[in-house]
Design an enzyme around this catalytic site. Structure first.
Site, PDB file in Angstrom:
ATOM      1  N   GLY A  68      35.801   3.062 -17.490  1.00 45.19           N
ATOM      2  CA  GLY A  68      36.413   3.829 -18.807  1.00 45.19           C
ATOM      3  C   GLY A  68      34.682   4.283 -19.485  1.00 45.19           C
ATOM      4  CB  CYS A  69      32.463   2.768 -21.100  1.00 45.87           C
ATOM      5  SG  CYS A  69      33.567   1.490 -22.086  1.00 45.87           S
ATOM      6  CG  ASN A  70      29.949   4.678 -16.585  1.00 41.07           C
ATOM      7  OD1 ASN A  70      28.985   4.360 -17.343  1.00 41.07           O
ATOM      8  ND2 ASN A  70      29.646   4.067 -15.294  1.00 41.07           N
ATOM      9  CB  ALA A  73      29.484   8.332 -21.790  1.00 40.59           C
TER      10      ALA A  73
END
Length: 187
Positions: A68-70, A73
């Site tokens: 999710g963070c990739n 970003a």
């Protein structure tokens, strides 16, 4: 049996639900400095200095190099020019995998060198923004941030606090709030 499956899914979903106690719209955002990276190069991010240039779009994410963070970003990196066109400083902040932030900031699959990411060891900045990750059933605090995005006016006023574990709408929410604020400034 179906009821047990539904309860298990509900419990698993709730286990990593972030707290909904973000700084309220209209409140003052805390100033801070933090070690940060832009395109792999280290520098110190200073919130006070960033606000002097214009509004700040700041998003907390749990950890570098997670699915999710990739995605989040990458979506912010695709919209980085839109934020610049609105005169905003864009920054991501995380307490997770801070030792990999230089790499994460330059990685074309994530930030692509288009905006900085700052390290928040112990989630101290996240806690000052009422955005630490809370996990159901765990009494001790988890030193990660929730997935929370803020738009902060140059005077430090919180214009938007958006908390959603799903990564895919943070860009739309922050860019929409920024554009609405800019439109009000022109009147």
């Amino acid at each position: 049996m179906n009821r047990l499956i539904a309860l298990a899914v509900l419990a698993a979903t709730a286990a990593a639900t972030p707290a909904l106690a973000d700084l309220a719209v209209g409140s003052k955002a805390p100033d801070f400095t933090a070690p940060a990276y832009l395109a792999g190069k280290p520098f110190t991010f200073n919130m006070t200095a960033a606000r002097k240039k214009g509004p700040v779009v700041m998003y907390f994410f749990p950890s570098a190099y997670t699915g999710g963070c990739n995605l989040e970003a990458h979506l912010f990196s695709e919209a980085a020019d839109d934020f610049k066109a609105q005169g905003a400083t864009l920054i991501g902040i995380t307490a997770g995998k801070v030792e990999r932030l230089a790499e994460f900031s330059a990685d074309t699959a994530t930030c692509g060198g288009k905006f900085p990411v700052a390290a928040d060891p112990g989630a101290k900045i996240a806690k000052s923004y009422d955005s630490p990750m809370k996990m159901a059933g765990i009494k001790a605090p988890v030193d990660l941030s929730a997935r929370t995005s803020y738009v902060i006016a140059p005077d430090g006023t919180v214009l938007l606090a958006y908390d959603n574990l799903k990564a895919d709408d943070h860009v739309n929410q922050t860019l929409g709030a920024l554009k609405a604020w800019k439109a009000k400034q022109k009147k």
